[in-house]
Design an enzyme around this catalytic site. Structure first.
Site, PDB file in Angstrom:
ATOM      1  N   ASP A 260      15.360  -8.598  -3.203  1.00 49.94           N
ATOM      2  CA  ASP A 260      15.611  -7.632  -2.025  1.00 49.94           C
ATOM      3  C   ASP A 260      16.017  -6.336  -1.302  1.00 49.94           C
ATOM      4  O   ASP A 260      16.350  -5.358  -0.922  1.00 49.94           O
ATOM      5  CB  ASP A 260      16.106  -8.345  -0.109  1.00 49.94           C
ATOM      6  CG  ASP A 260      15.974  -7.983   1.010  1.00 49.94           C
ATOM      7  OD1 ASP A 260      15.227  -7.325   1.135  1.00 49.94           O
ATOM      8  OD2 ASP A 260      16.693  -8.303   1.657  1.00 49.94           O
TER       9      ASP A 260
ATOM     10  N   LYS B 282      20.183  -0.461  -1.329  1.00 49.40           N
ATOM     11  CA  LYS B 282      20.429  -1.232  -0.979  1.00 49.40           C
ATOM     12  C   LYS B 282      21.659  -1.818  -2.351  1.00 49.40           C
ATOM     13  O   LYS B 282      22.506  -2.385  -2.705  1.00 49.40           O
ATOM     14  CB  LYS B 282      20.123  -2.892  -0.609  1.00 49.40           C
ATOM     15  CG  LYS B 282      19.380  -2.297   0.181  1.00 49.40           C
ATOM     16  CD  LYS B 282      18.771  -3.855   1.000  1.00 49.40           C
ATOM     17  CE  LYS B 282      18.094  -4.166   1.941  1.00 49.40           C
ATOM     18  NZ  LYS B 282      17.542  -5.308   3.110  1.00 49.40           N
TER      19      LYS B 282
END
Ligand code: CA
Length: 690
Positions: free
Chosen positions: A319, A346
């Site tokens: 993710d 991220k």
């Protein structure tokens, strides 16, 4: 001397405002390209096309910031997350709230001028992985542009909020798409993407004619089924990096947040999201980089043709989106002036790239990251650790899916030369979902997540002390993008804090405990703080009216983490707080929430039924409802009243709480299923402290 410069710059600012009265009506390409000439206004999402969120206004400064007091506040009467950056022009503020509501406010008095409600169906809420939020508007030639949660792009008359045109960006497309990001206007076109990669969708973004709403061009970020041909040639190249039948799962790569523009080069830059499902083993079982997931794309603004791409996380499986804010700057690197694009996605590496060519200049860890040892500057690729892909067992990976940094805005101050990142140190144990079956429109990550630390060291020699103890925490980080090092950081108890504003020589940020804080941009010293009693996630912004400078912060707890967690006693309705020097505003008072107690009655259902209820809870309920910790914007059901428990059928099957955003599951669950879910909740409550 300092004073003369100060007075001169003030004179320039004031004279600029007086010689030309800016309003939404006359905002055009030239004004947006030169947004920094209009320091008293905030004309576009990230303040200017570089999106550096740095203001040169200096009436509020280190010398007087201790006198910063409330000027006005406005209750938005909503209790879901507020992620919006307000725009301000000609003394009027425009911002968005949950469910894609739009507010127009007198920026001097705080008086509400008009609101617009696109009436998004509340049943669309369950398609939003990460709360029914909206991050803001674009404005251009008299219009405001809104991306509504249900996929509509709407042009409003800025003077009264009436709809001028409305387009469904999802015509002909299936799946749980949502829009939460702010549209941008570049070169007379409105740009918008969407989210949904947790639910099995194919990512794309589009350019619409700002005047008419006609679709100009569209770029799909991942290839569809090759048998159906490719919409544009870049996808034929991309398809070579995929295996299996990825299109059945959507593929992902959704562009749900960042768009920046180099007006001189006529290039737009877009960040793309994670794979769908997350687990590459399922999506692309023969491996492959899976272009253009987790990438920064540079495209010709007129044609949508791809000029270059850089993939931050090849073969994405954690993710690790690269939709996090992109920022343009001109930096002196090794004696050369480089036009760069920067991102702290991220995956925990801070990237600096040449924005004309896509050449990787540097990539260093800004938080602890163990999925890769480093990024090889020769190949531009990460060197993954041996355990990173968690194929056979659960592995604790840093960062986790919340990311080392998420959508929360960062800022760059050209005077300090530092980038300010609302970062976090946080891990997650990743494993393979043993019984994955693709279900359209449902949560489909193919990944089992176990929050918290495993205590395993995973063979890494350098671990921060607190990280070893499994602590998660937030940090406001000042990062030198030239030397690729941290200059200072401020540790925060919780991981979910607001975006930042750079103004003059200060940095403003809000945190999960409701503190709104000013820091010295150069050394991180705390200069000022106010507690606003509700967790803050939206970024602050600043503007000037009639020679007075204001700093505004929309406060409204929520977002993906806020759905299930909170760090204040209660969550008050969304409220804009606006401050000025010696402000005389009165702080709003909110009703104190009733103290809830944990339910104590038990269930007579069998353990088999309870366990089955638990499985269904994890599929249908756990995305929003946390059990045991008191909940966030979405209630912890172990604290529900007996009346609510008696209403379970009505709530879950008949949808009586739909107006609050609680969907009806009548097509997916039976009465018997609901009984089992209830039994699971009651059983869970009985195992917890009262
Ligand atoms: Ca995601």
């Amino acid at each position: 001397m300092k004073n003369i410069i100060f007075i001169l710059s003030l004179f320039l600012l004031v004279s600029c405002e007086q010689s030309f009265s800016l309003s939404v009506q006359n905002i055009n390409d030239e004004i947006l390209e030169n947004a920094n000439d209009y320091q008293g206004d905030w004309l576009t999402y990230g303040k200017n096309y570089s999106e550096n969120r740095h203001s040169e206004l200096n009436l509020i400064n280190k010398e007087n910031v201790e006198d910063l007091e409330l000027a006005w506040s406005l209750n938005l009467n909503t209790k879901r997350g507020i992620e919006s950056t307000p725009l301000v022009v000609n003394g009027i503020m425009y911002l968005t709230g949950p469910w894609s509501l739009v507010y127009s406010v007198d920026a001097k008095s705080g008086e509400l001028l008009w609101t617009y409600n696109p009436n998004v169906s509340k049943s669309h809420g369950e398609m939003a992985c990460c709360d029914v939020v909206n991050r803001g508007l674009a404005m251009y030639k008299g219009k405001l542009y809104l991306g509504a949660l249900d996929g509509r792009l709407i042009a409003l008359n800025a003077s009264n909020g009436q709809v001028i045109w409305e387009k469904n960006t999802l015509v002909g497309l299936e799946g749980s798409y949502t829009i939460t990001g702010a549209p941008r206007v570049f070169d007379g076109k409105v740009f918008i993407g969407n989210g949904g990669a947790e639910y099995g969708v194919r990512g794309f973004f589009s350019a619409y004619n700002a005047e008419t709403g006609e679709l100009d061009w569209r770029f799909y970020t991942v290839p569809g089924n090759p048998e159906n041909g490719f919409e544009h040639p870049e996808l034929e190249e991309a398809a070579k990096t995929w295996t299996g039948e990825w299109w059945k799962y959507g593929g992902g790569g959704t562009a749900w947040d960042s768009f920046v523009y180099d007006a001189k080069e006529k290039l737009i830059y877009v960040g793309t999201g994670n794979g769908s499902p997350w687990n590459r083993e399922i999506r692309s079982p023969g491996g492959g980089d899976n272009l253009y997931l987790s990438s920064i794309l540079a495209l010709d603004v007129k044609t949508g043709q791809l000029k270059w791409h850089y993939q931050t996380t090849p073969g994405e499986t954690w993710d690790y989106t690269a939709v996090q804010p992109l920022m343009l700057a001109d930096l002196q690197i090794k004696g050369k002036n480089r036009k760069v694009i920067m991102q702290a996605p991220k995956n925990g590496f801070f990237y600096v790239l040449d924005r004309l060519t896509g050449e990787l200049i540097s990539a260093e860890k800004f938080v602890y990251a163990n999925w890769a040892e480093k990024v090889d500057l020769e190949t531009g690729r990460p060197v993954e650790t041996s355990f990173a892909r968690h194929i056979n067992e659960n592995v604790e990976i840093y960062p986790g899916p919340f990311g080392g940094h998420n959508w929360q805005a960062m800022a760059y101050n050209p005077n300090s030369g530092l980038v300010y990142i609302p970062a976090r140190e946080m891990s997650m144990q990743y494993g393979k979902e043993s019984t994955f079956e693709f279900e359209p429109k449902q949560w489909n990550t193919g990944t089992e997540l176990v929050p918290g630390a495993s205590g395993k060291n995973n063979g890494n020699e350098i671990l921060l002390d607190s990280i070893l103890k499994g602590e998660s925490y937030g940090k406001l980080l000042a990062w030198d993008p030239v030397k690729s090092v941290e200059v200072w950081s401020h540790k925060q108890d919780n991981v979910w804090n607001s975006g930042v504003l750079s103004v003059n020589n200060m940095i403003f940020q809000g945190d999960a405990e409701g503190n709104f804080v000013a820091f010295d941009a150069f050394n991180g010293d705390q200069l000022w703080s106010k507690n606003l009693n509700t967790g803050i996630i939206a970024p602050p912004m600043t503007y000037m009216i009639e020679g007075e400078q204001y700093i505004s912060i929309p406060v409204g707890w929520g977002g993906v983490y806020g759905n299930g967690n909170k760090h204040t006693e209660q969550i008050n309705p969304g409220t804009i707080y606006t401050f000025k020097i010696n402000g005389q505003g009165k702080y709003p008072e909110f009703e104190k929430a009733l103290k809830k107690s944990r339910i104590t009655f038990n269930t007579s259902m069998s353990m088999d039924d309870i366990l089955h209820g638990g499985q269904m809870f994890s599929i249908y309920c756990s995305q929003c409802h946390n059990l045991g910790n008191g909940g966030g914007t979405i209630p912890d059901l172990t604290y529900s009243t007996e009346t609510v428990f008696d209403m379970y059928d009505n709530i879950v099957l008949k949808g009586v709480f739909l107006p609050k955003g609680m969907p009806s599951f009548k097509d997916r669950l039976s009465e018997k299923d609901v009984e089992k879910i209830k039994a699971y909740v009651l059983h869970t409550a009985s195992t917890l402290e009262p």
